[in-house]
Scaffold this motif. Sequence first.
Motif, PDB file in Angstrom:
ATOM      1  N   ASP A   1       0.833  -1.204   0.000  1.00  0.00           N
ATOM      2  CA  ASP A   1       0.000   0.000   0.000  1.00  0.00           C
ATOM      3  C   ASP A   1       0.872   1.260   0.000  1.00  0.00           C
ATOM      4  O   ASP A   1       0.621   2.208  -0.758  1.00  0.00           O
ATOM      5  CB  ASP A   1      -0.911  -0.008   1.234  1.00  0.00           C
TER       6      ASP A   1
ATOM      7  N   ALA B   1       2.716   1.453  -3.412  1.00  0.00           N
ATOM      8  CA  ALA B   1       1.809   1.848  -4.493  1.00  0.00           C
ATOM      9  C   ALA B   1       1.607   3.360  -4.474  1.00  0.00           C
ATOM     10  O   ALA B   1       1.575   4.012  -5.529  1.00  0.00           O
ATOM     11  CB  ALA B   1       0.475   1.116  -4.346  1.00  0.00           C
TER      12      ALA B   1
ATOM     13  N   ARG C   1      -0.373  -2.723  -6.827  1.00  0.00           N
ATOM     14  CA  ARG C   1      -1.738  -3.057  -6.415  1.00  0.00           C
ATOM     15  C   ARG C   1      -2.178  -4.390  -6.997  1.00  0.00           C
ATOM     16  O   ARG C   1      -2.784  -5.207  -6.293  1.00  0.00           O
ATOM     17  CB  ARG C   1      -2.695  -1.946  -6.858  1.00  0.00           C
TER      18      ARG C   1
ATOM     19  N   SER D   1      -0.551  -7.172  -5.005  1.00  0.00           N
ATOM     20  CA  SER D   1      -1.205  -7.346  -3.715  1.00  0.00           C
ATOM     21  C   SER D   1      -2.549  -8.055  -3.867  1.00  0.00           C
ATOM     22  O   SER D   1      -2.910  -8.929  -3.072  1.00  0.00           O
ATOM     23  CB  SER D   1      -1.396  -5.983  -3.039  1.00  0.00           C
ATOM     24  N   ASP D   2      -3.297  -7.695  -4.908  1.00  0.00           N
ATOM     25  CA  ASP D   2      -4.595  -8.343  -5.160  1.00  0.00           C
ATOM     26  C   ASP D   2      -4.403  -9.824  -5.445  1.00  0.00           C
ATOM     27  O   ASP D   2      -5.146 -10.673  -4.939  1.00  0.00           O
ATOM     28  CB  ASP D   2      -5.296  -7.679  -6.350  1.00  0.00           C
TER      29      ASP D   2
ATOM     30  N   THR E   1      -4.458  -7.671  -0.287  1.00  0.00           N
ATOM     31  CA  THR E   1      -5.297  -6.465  -0.218  1.00  0.00           C
ATOM     32  C   THR E   1      -6.534  -6.704   0.632  1.00  0.00           C
ATOM     33  O   THR E   1      -7.005  -5.808   1.336  1.00  0.00           O
ATOM     34  CB  THR E   1      -5.710  -6.018  -1.636  1.00  0.00           C
TER      35      THR E   1
END
Length: 569
Positions: free
Chosen positions: A120, A123, A261, A264-265, A270
Amino acid sequence: MTDPQMIGHYRIVKLLGVGAMGKVHAALDTFLEREVAIKSLRAELTQDPDFVGRFRAEATSLAKLNHPNITTLYSPVLEGNDLYMVMELVNGRPLDEILRERGKPLGVKESLAVIAQAADGLAYAHQMGVIHRDIKPSNLMVADDGRIKIMDFGIARVRGSVRLTRAGTAVGTPLYMSPEQCRGGEGDERSDLYSLAVVLYEMLAGAPPFSGATEYDLTQAQIHAEAPPLVPRISGVTPELESAIMTALSKRPEQRFPNMRSFSDALGATALRIDASSIVRSAGHLVQDSTAERDVPTPEHMSTKLIALAKSRSATLVRRFKRLHPAAQGASLGVAAAALATLAFLALIEPSSPARDERQTRTDSGDGDHRPISRVNDEPLQPRGDCNSQFATRNDPLGCNWRQPSSSSSSASIYDLRAAMKDRGRWDIAFPLAQKLAESGDKEAQYHLATLYAKAPGRQNFSEAFNWFKKSAMQGYADAQASLGVMYKDGMTPDGRQDPTEALRWFQQAETQNNGRAQYWLGEAYEKGLAGLDVSRSKAEELYYKASLQDVPDAAEALQRIKRRRGRR
């Protein structure tokens, strides 16, 4: 005479650490009466334009950034020929020290909670045009409140700026450097992504994926070697998680994820973001305790293990195939086809899950009271329960408890939503239900829709989560008020800024309804004097006690901590 303990209006308190470029001291801002960290450049390096340039570059990078997971720069200080950076003081320990002291891998959930926060912050930095270029465990600080703070932007690069290193000169730490950095390239967002994947691999496996007897051997391994597989040797690592890590470790940047992102997803990290600091909790928790030790793995059927192994190896073959020259790809298709055929055969022999084969229409509560089970698309769901994060546990993150039926006009459908929310495997069913009910104004559905936006893989949208939590909270739904408070506390607001005052306000509103999670966070606020509250350990103890009665995670431990401190006085 100049006071050697003073730098401007900052009073030096103690030395925190010494590095190659300089020192870091804890200090007190005598004007604002707050604790700070002061980073100084070694005296002999102040005459070296390269080091001064790097020091200024770090200040320039940090000045652009304001994020809960990045250390905050308060101000640069120039005193005579000496350069200083006054920064946020983070009370905690670096991740490398924790891993060294622990001496064994972290659990999957804690590892992903660390990565969720680091990703986070990175990003956000990438969005602001800043590339860190030296992501490694020693630059990830685990704060006492469980928050991850990215440290040391000393070799960071601001996109579009003049490079500080000669072309062909490698910058970074070889154990965590991307292949393009090892070759002397500048690196971009995908280089940070590669380095973070190395950190995650190390947390899960207990060692980084690549090693070498010399620095040259290590850089050659980064450029050419393939990371050893994690499935099945690392408990809890699924083929999907392994595939995401291996994709991020691709040797060519264009074969990795396009941004932090999406990485992470793909990891499923996330989905943990809203609870990540609570999962990590503290450096001491990671050293002494983790789900890797607490949770007893559920025994798996042999064919399930074989399927996981086949998926892992098939994904490896696909990645290797993509790296081949087009002329060699045709010869490899037969091998890939054989692996897929094996996977299909194992799927055929895998016995069906009892939970899916069961076609129950009624359930016994234990006293002869039979209640119908809700159904969606003719699939049996769980008994009518309410998923309430106030009672969340590590094995039941949504905290499903029993409640009286909702009095809303859509009460018949809210049962289906509650049941679908209880099973993460049915969140695809829950989403349209929650959306329809939330748009009709149902405050409980608004809370569940916000939870889905915060946690459901592939649907994470914190701005939407924030908006729906707020709509539900405005209608007085206590769980939403507590969740909204957490978002304000952790800076998961649309503008990315923390607002302790708003967090406190929503926690207080939820506490009036005896919400356990709000009681826990209010207890912490009173214990630490957050958001302008006067420190009151007696009030904190009372709130922790109330939260512990409702089995709120960590409340009992916080209560014991307060009692131990009281006993020492």
